[in-house]
Design a protein around this motif. Structure first.
Motif, PDB file in Angstrom:
ATOM      1  N   GLY A  34      31.795  44.180  32.928  1.00  0.00           N
ATOM      2  CA  GLY A  34      32.778  44.635  33.891  1.00  0.00           C
ATOM      3  C   GLY A  34      33.932  43.661  34.042  1.00  0.00           C
ATOM      4  N   PHE A  35      35.158  44.183  33.945  1.00  0.00           N
ATOM      5  CA  PHE A  35      36.371  43.398  34.141  1.00  0.00           C
ATOM      6  C   PHE A  35      37.264  44.157  35.122  1.00  0.00           C
ATOM      7  N   GLY A  36      36.966  43.982  36.395  1.00  0.00           N
ATOM      8  CA  GLY A  36      37.764  44.672  37.405  1.00  0.00           C
ATOM      9  C   GLY A  36      37.614  46.169  37.294  1.00  0.00           C
ATOM     10  N   ASN A  37      38.697  46.847  36.905  1.00  0.00           N
ATOM     11  CA  ASN A  37      38.713  48.303  36.891  1.00  0.00           C
ATOM     12  C   ASN A  37      38.232  48.906  35.574  1.00  0.00           C
ATOM     13  N   LYS A  38      37.711  48.080  34.692  1.00  0.00           N
ATOM     14  CA  LYS A  38      37.280  48.630  33.413  1.00  0.00           C
ATOM     15  C   LYS A  38      35.928  48.062  32.997  1.00  0.00           C
ATOM     16  N   ILE A  39      35.276  48.824  32.111  1.00  0.00           N
ATOM     17  CA  ILE A  39      34.006  48.416  31.517  1.00  0.00           C
ATOM     18  C   ILE A  39      34.204  48.305  30.011  1.00  0.00           C
ATOM     19  N   GLU A  43      45.347  34.207  43.742  1.00  0.00           N
ATOM     20  CA  GLU A  43      44.666  34.592  42.506  1.00  0.00           C
ATOM     21  C   GLU A  43      44.484  36.102  42.429  1.00  0.00           C
ATOM     22  N   ILE A  44      44.165  36.717  43.561  1.00  0.00           N
ATOM     23  CA  ILE A  44      44.013  38.171  43.602  1.00  0.00           C
ATOM     24  C   ILE A  44      45.330  38.859  43.283  1.00  0.00           C
ATOM     25  N   GLN A  45      46.416  38.401  43.902  1.00  0.00           N
ATOM     26  CA  GLN A  45      47.720  39.024  43.688  1.00  0.00           C
ATOM     27  C   GLN A  45      48.213  38.837  42.253  1.00  0.00           C
ATOM     28  N   LEU A  46      47.885  37.717  41.636  1.00  0.00           N
ATOM     29  CA  LEU A  46      48.258  37.520  40.229  1.00  0.00           C
ATOM     30  C   LEU A  46      47.531  38.512  39.338  1.00  0.00           C
ATOM     31  N   GLU A  76      41.145  45.596  45.526  1.00  0.00           N
ATOM     32  CA  GLU A  76      39.702  45.531  45.715  1.00  0.00           C
ATOM     33  C   GLU A  76      39.011  45.072  44.433  1.00  0.00           C
ATOM     34  N   GLU A  77      39.456  45.600  43.302  1.00  0.00           N
ATOM     35  CA  GLU A  77      38.877  45.203  42.021  1.00  0.00           C
ATOM     36  C   GLU A  77      39.102  43.716  41.760  1.00  0.00           C
ATOM     37  N   ALA A  78      40.315  43.246  42.049  1.00  0.00           N
ATOM     38  CA  ALA A  78      40.627  41.830  41.840  1.00  0.00           C
ATOM     39  C   ALA A  78      39.788  40.946  42.754  1.00  0.00           C
ATOM     40  N   LYS A  79      39.576  41.398  43.970  1.00  0.00           N
ATOM     41  CA  LYS A  79      38.774  40.634  44.917  1.00  0.00           C
ATOM     42  C   LYS A  79      37.335  40.499  44.425  1.00  0.00           C
ATOM     43  N   VAL A  80      36.740  41.611  44.020  1.00  0.00           N
ATOM     44  CA  VAL A  80      35.352  41.598  43.538  1.00  0.00           C
ATOM     45  C   VAL A  80      35.239  40.767  42.272  1.00  0.00           C
TER      46      VAL A  80
END
Length: 273
Positions: free
Chosen positions: A59-64, A154-157, A167-171
Motif C-alpha cells: 500500500g502506497f497511500g491511495n494505491k496498491i 510532510e502530509i501537504q508535500l 487522509e491517505e497522506a496522513k495514514v
C-alpha cells in the motif's frame, strides 16, 4: 507478520526467478520485513515443503501495488492465478483508488501474465544509481531531521507533489514513521519549510525516497542544492546511492541525470481495471 523462515524462503525463490530471466524483482523488502500482523498482505504457495509461489501487496497511500513470482519449474500450473485471486479478494476489502501490477521490464513471463488480465500499461519506473560526479561547491541550504511538528508539512508535500488525499497522506506517513527504518528530513530555504526527503540505509546502500519540493518553490534550484548536499554527505560516508523515478516525471528524471544518476534497470506498471 512474516516469519524469519518465510522471509528466507521468499529470498531463495526470488534468487531463482531472477537468475532464470536475468531480471530484478521489486519485492519492497523494507515493507516485507515490517509487515503489520493484523493485515493480510502476503500470499505463499508451498509444495512438498518448498515455497514455489508468492505474491505481495503493497500500500502506497491511495494505491496498491502487486508483485509476485512462481518457481520456473512450476509455472503453467495456475499457481500464480490462485495466489492472485486470493490477493484480489483481500484488496477488494480495502478502499483504494488504483491497483498497479508490477513486472520487471525484461521479464517475459511477467509480460505474458499481464496479457491475460484486464489491465493497461501505465508507466515505467527507472531504478537509478549515482555515478561519482563533480558536485561543485558546497551547497548553502538547510536539511534537518524531521520532528513531530513537521508532520503537517510532510502530509501537504505528499498531497501537492504525489497526489495523495490528505487522509491517505496522513495514514501513509504514520505507517512509514512507525516502521522506523528510514531517516526523515525537512528542507528549508529562506527560513521556510520548502521540501522533504527520506533516506534508507541497507548495508552499504543509501536509498532516496519521497524527495519533494512544494510547487511554489520549484524552478529555483532548491531541489538541486538539496540533492547535491545529500549526495555529498552519503558519498563521504561510504554509501552507494540509489533512487527510483517515474519515467513520465521528465523534470525529476532530468535533475537526477544531471546530478550523476544513471538508470540500470526498470519496472513496468499496469493499471488493473
Amino acid at each position: 507478520m512474516l516469519s524469519t523462515k518465510e522471509l528466507d524462503n521468499i529470498k531463495k525463490l526470488q534468487q531463482v526467478c531472477e537468475q532464470e530471466e536475468e531480471i530484478r524483482l521489486k519485492l519492497n523488502w523494507d515493507m516485507l520485513m515490517t509487515r503489520n500482523e493484523k493485515e493480510k498482505t502476503d500470499f505463499l504457495y508451498y509444495e512438498d515443503g518448498e515455497l514455489i509461489g508468492f505474491i505481495g501487496i503493497y500500500g502506497f497511500g491511495n494505491k496498491i501495488e502487486v508483485c509476485g513470482m512462481v518457481h520456473p519449474k512450476h509455472r503453467r500450473k495456475k499457481i500464480f492465478s490462485q495466489l492472485f485471486s486470493e490477493a484480489m479478494n483481500e484488496i477488494k476489502k480495502q478502499n483504494v483508488s488504483q491497483i498497479l501490477l508490477n513486472t520487471p521490464t525484461r521479464s517475459f513471463s511477467g509480460k505474458e501474465w499481464v496479457k491475460t488480465l484486464p489491465c493497461q500499461f501505465s508507466f515505467s519506473e527507472y531504478q537509478m544509481k549515482w555515478a561519482e560526479t563533480n558536485l561543485g561547491e558546497q551547497e548553502h541550504i538547510i536539511i534537518r531531521a524531521s520532528t513531530p511538528d513537521d508532520i503537517e508539512t510532510e502530509i501537504q508535500l505528499d498531497v501537492q507533489c504525489f497526489r495523495f488525499s490528505e487522509e491517505e497522506a496522513k495514514v501513509y506517513n504514520q505507517r512509514i514513521k512507525k516502521e522506523n527504518i528510514q531517516d526523515f528530513f525537512i528542507i528549508e530555504a529562506n527560513q521556510q519549510k520548502v521540501g522533504k526527503i527520506r533516506i534508507q540505509h541497507i548495508k552499504k546502500e543509501a536509498w532516496i525516497y519521497g524527495f519533494a519540493i512544494f510547487p511554489q518553490y520549484q524552478g529555483q534550484g532548491i531541489g538541486r542544492k538539496a540533492l547535491n548536499k545529500i549526495l555529498r554527505q552519503e558519498h563521504q560516508n561510504g554509501f552507494d546511492i540509489f533512487l527510483e523515478v517515474d519515467s513520465k516525471n521528465a523534470n525529476a528524471l532530468k535533475l537526477y541525470e544531471s546530478c550523476g544518476f544513471k538508470a540500470y534497470d526498470s519496472q513496468d506498471y499496469y493499471e488493473y481495471k
